[in-house]
Design an enzyme around this catalytic site. Structure first.
Site, mmCIF file in Angstrom:
data_model
loop_
_atom_site.group_PDB
_atom_site.id
_atom_site.type_symbol
_atom_site.label_atom_id
_atom_site.label_comp_id
_atom_site.label_asym_id
_atom_site.label_seq_id
_atom_site.Cartn_x
_atom_site.Cartn_y
_atom_site.Cartn_z
ATOM 1 N N TYR A 161 0.826 -1.224 0.000
ATOM 2 C CA TYR A 161 0.000 0.000 0.000
ATOM 3 C C TYR A 161 0.851 1.261 0.000
ATOM 4 C CZ TYR A 161 -4.037 -2.874 0.582
ATOM 5 O OH TYR A 161 -5.002 -3.807 0.364
ATOM 6 N N LYS A 171 1.974 -14.741 5.609
ATOM 7 C CA LYS A 171 2.255 -15.761 4.597
ATOM 8 C C LYS A 171 3.768 -15.946 4.568
ATOM 9 C CE LYS A 171 0.882 -18.393 1.144
ATOM 10 N NZ LYS A 171 0.076 -19.618 1.360
ATOM 11 N N ASP A 214 -3.627 -17.955 4.366
ATOM 12 C CA ASP A 214 -4.691 -18.690 3.674
ATOM 13 C C ASP A 214 -5.471 -19.547 4.662
ATOM 14 O OD1 ASP A 214 -2.313 -20.060 3.863
ATOM 15 O OD2 ASP A 214 -2.301 -20.814 1.810
ATOM 16 N N ASP A 255 -6.710 -6.203 4.666
ATOM 17 C CA ASP A 255 -7.736 -5.671 3.756
ATOM 18 C C ASP A 255 -8.662 -6.810 3.321
ATOM 19 O OD1 ASP A 255 -9.182 -4.166 1.954
ATOM 20 O OD2 ASP A 255 -7.469 -3.483 0.790
#
Ligand SMILES: NC(=O)C1=CN([C@@H]2O[C@H](COP(=O)(O)OP(=O)(O)OC[C@H]3O[C@@H](n4cnc5c(N)ncnc54)[C@H](OP(=O)(O)O)[C@@H]3O)[C@@H](O)[C@H]2O)C=CC1
Ligand SMILES: O=C(O)CCC(=O)C(=O)O
Ligand SMILES: [Mg+2]
Length: 473
Positions: free
Chosen positions: A160, A237, A338, A362
Site C-alpha cells: 500500500y 504468509k 490462507d 484488507d
C-alpha cells in the site's frame, strides 16, 4: 488559514497526550461525506450520532461538525483534480479526530487511493476492524455469533506504500535489468531466477518498526478484553515471503516476549509448559518431541535446536508462567494467511485479535464482515498516536448511490467506535442497543432484508437510521 472552509464557531479542539485523546465536552470533529453512497450514508450517520449524544448527555456534551472535502465533492469545490485539498489536511491535523465516508479509487491508472493517502499522511498505523454479530442479522453461516474478532491491520506500509512501476516504463525496465543482471545473481539463494522482461514491478516493504508498533497496540487492546478473548494471532504468509511476512511474525513474537513478557505466553511456550505440568519428570528431548510432531525425522542439528528451545523456555519462564499460570496470560500465536480464512469460518470461536499486515488485513476484514452480515455491518478505525480517522470497511458501492437504499450500519458503527474512543460510552451504548433492536425486529435495509427468511420489506437508508433512534428507548 483555510481557503474555502470555515470551522464551526462553537466547540473546542481534541488534543493528544501520550497517544490518547483529551476530549472537551463540545469537540469540533471534521467529517468527509464520501463519494458514491456517502451521499446517503453520511446524513443517516450524523443524525444517529447527534441523537445518541443528545439523549445520553442532555446538552452537556455535543459534537460540532466541521464539513471538510475530499474526492468528487472536493473537485467540485476546489477545482479539477483537487481530490484532497490542503484545507482538509489542515483541519484533520488541527482537530485530531475525524470521520469519513468512502472515497473512490480507480483501478489501473488514475489517482492513488485517497483513503490510503490519509492513513499515511497522518501515520494512522493501526486499522482496527471489529467483526461481531448482532442477533437477528441474516448470515450465510450457521453460527455467525461464534465470530467475534478484531482485525488489527498494519495501515501504512506493505504494497500500500504504492511504490510500483508500470510494465514497459523506463525506470521499471531499468530496475528489472539491475535485478536480473546484478542483484539476483549476487544472491545465491535466488539461483538462476530471472524477472520476466515484460513484468510490472511493485515493492513490498515490511519494517520491524511498523510491525512492532502494530502488534504493540494489538496486545494493549487484548489486555482490555475479557479473559477468554485475550489472544493475539499474528497472520502472515511467511512460508512464501520469508523476509517480509515471515519477519512480521518473528518481530511480533519478539515484541510479545520482551516488552510484554509478564503478560503473554506464546502458543509453543504453552505446549512446553503444559507438557511439564502433565509430567513433571518429562525429559527435554521428550518435551521437544511432543511440541514438534516431525521431531524424529529432523537432522541432529535441528533436534538440538528444539531441545534448546524447550530448555530456554523452562529456565526463563517456568517460575512466572508454569503450574498453569500461563493460562491467565495473553496467548500469542500465529497462523498462515490462507489458513486463517478457513479457520474463521470453521473454528471462529478460537480467534480474537487478528494482527495482520496491510494487504492480508484488507482481504480478511471484508471476509470476516461477510460472516456477520456483510459489508453493511463492518465498521473501522484508523488510529495513530496523534490522530484518528474513523471509516467503514466497505467502499463507495456506486451502483446504489443516491437511492437512499444502502445500509449505513458500518459508518454508524464506525461512529460508535469514535464515541468509544472519545470516552463517550453512554452514547455509544445507546446506538448499539438501537441498532441491535432494529435488526432483531427485522427493520433492516435491502442487504439484510433479502437474506432474511421469509424476506421482509426493506427499510430505506434514512428509515434505518430513524429505526435505530426509535430503539434508543
Ligand atoms: N475506505 C474506503 O473508502 C474504501 C474505498 N473503496 C473504493 O470504493 C469503490 C467501490 O469498490 P467496490 O469494490 O465496489 O466495493 P464496495 O465495498 O464499495 O461495494 C461492493 C459491494 O459490497 C456491498 N456493500 C458495500 N457497502 C455496503 C453497505 N454499506 N451496505 C450494504 N452492502 C454494501 C454491495 O453489494 P451488493 O450490491 O451485492 O448489495 C456493493 O455492491 C472503489 O473505488 C474502491 O477503491 C473500497 C473499499 C474501501
Ligand atoms: O482505498 C481504497 O480504494 C480501497 C481501500 C480498501 O479496500 C480498504 O482499506 O479496505
Ligand atoms: Mg478493503
Amino acid at each position: 488559514m483555510y481557503e474555502k472552509i470555515t470551522p464551526p464557531t462553537t466547540g473546542a479542539k481534541i488534543t493528544f497526550k501520550n497517544g490518547e485523546p483529551v476530549v472537551p465536552d463540545n469537540p469540533i470533529i471534521p467529517f468527509i461525506r464520501g463519494d458514491g453512497t456517502g451521499i446517503d450514508i453520511w446524513p443517516a450517520t450524523q443524525k444517529v450520532l447527534d441523537a445518541a449524544v443528545a439523549k445520553a448527555y442532555k446538552g452537556q456534551r455535543q459534537i460540532s461538525w466541521f464539513k471538510v472535502y475530499a474526492g468528487d465533492e472536493a473537485c467540485d469545490l476546489y477545482g479539477t483534480y483537487q481530490y484532497l485539498p490542503q484545507d482538509t489536511l489542515t483541519a484533520i491535523e488541527e482537530y485530531g479526530v475525524a470521520i469519513k465516508g468512502p472515497l473512490t479509487t480507480p483501478v489501473g491508472g488514475g489517482i492513488r487511493s485517497l483513503n490510503v493517502a490519509l492513513r499515511q499522511i497522518f501515520d494512522l498505523y493501526a486499522c482496527v476492524r471489529p467483526c461481531r454479530y448482532y442477533a437477528g442479522t441474516p448470515s450465510p453461516h450457521k453460527n455467525p455469533e461464534k465470530l467475534d474478532v478484531i482485525v488489527y491491520r498494519e495501515n501504512t506500509e506493505d504494497i500500500y506504500l504504492g511504490i510500483e512501476w508500470r510494465q514497459g516504463s523506463e525506470i521499471g525496465d531499468r530496475l528489472i535489468k539491475i535485478l536480473n543482471e546484478e542483484l539476483i545473481p549476487a544472491t545465491p539463494e535466488h539461483g538462476k531466477k530471472q524477472i520476466p522482461l515484460d513484468a510490472g514491478i511493485g515493492i513490498k516493504p515490511i519494517s520491524k518498526t511498523g510491525s512492532q508498533r502494530l502488534v504493540r497496540r494489538a496486545i494493549k487492546h487484548a489486555l482490555q478484553l475479557p479473559k477468554h478473548k485475550q489472544q493475539v494471532t499474528l497472520v502472515h504468509k511467511g512460508n512464501i515471503m520469508k523476509y517480509t511476512e515471515g519477519a512480521f511474525r518473528d518481530w511480533g513474537y519478539e515484541l510479545a516476549t520482551t516488552e510484554f513478557r509478564q503478560e503473554t505466553v506464546t502458543e509453543r511456550e504453552s505446549w512446553i509448559l503444559s507438557n511439564k505440568e502433565k509430567n513433571p519428570n518429562i525429559s527435554l528431548e521428550e518435551n521437544a518431541r511432543q511440541i514438534d510432531p516431525g521431531f524424529d525425522a529432523l537432522t541432529d542439528e535441528k533436534k538440538a535446536q528444539i531441545v534448546k528451545e524447550v530448555e530456554t523456555v523452562l529456565n526463563s519462564i517456568w517460575a512466572t508462567h508454569g503450574d498453569g499460570k500461563w493460562k491467565d496470560k495473553i496467548l500469542v500465536n500465529d497462523r498462515i494467511a490462507d489458513s486463517i480464512f478457513q479457520q474463521i469460518q470453521t473454528r471462529p470461536d478460537e480467534y480474537s485479535i487478528l494482527a495482520t499486515m496491510n494487504l492480508n488485513g484488507d482481504y480478511l476484514s471484508d471476509a470476516a464482515a461477510a460472516i456477520v452480515g456483510g459489508l453493511g455491518m463492518g465498521p473501522g478505525a484508523n488510529i495513530g498516536d496523534n490522530s484518528a480517522i474513523f471509516e467503514a470497511t466497505h467502499g463507495t458501492a456506486p451502483k446504489h448511490a443516491g437511492l437512499d437504499k444502502i445500509n449505513p450500519g458500518s459508518v454508524i458503527l464506525s461512529g460508535v467506535m469514535m464515541l468509544e474512543y472519545l470516552g463517550w460510552q453512554e452514547a455509544a451504548d445507546l446506538i448499539k442497543k438501537g441498532l441491535g433492536d432494529a435488526i432483531a425486529n427485522s427493520q433492516v435495509t435491502y442487504d439484510l432484508a433479502r437474506l432474511l427468511e421469509p424476506p421482509v420489506e426493506p427499510l430505506k437508508c434514512s428509515e434505518f437510521a430513524d429505526a435505530i433512534i426509535q430503539h434508543f428507548d
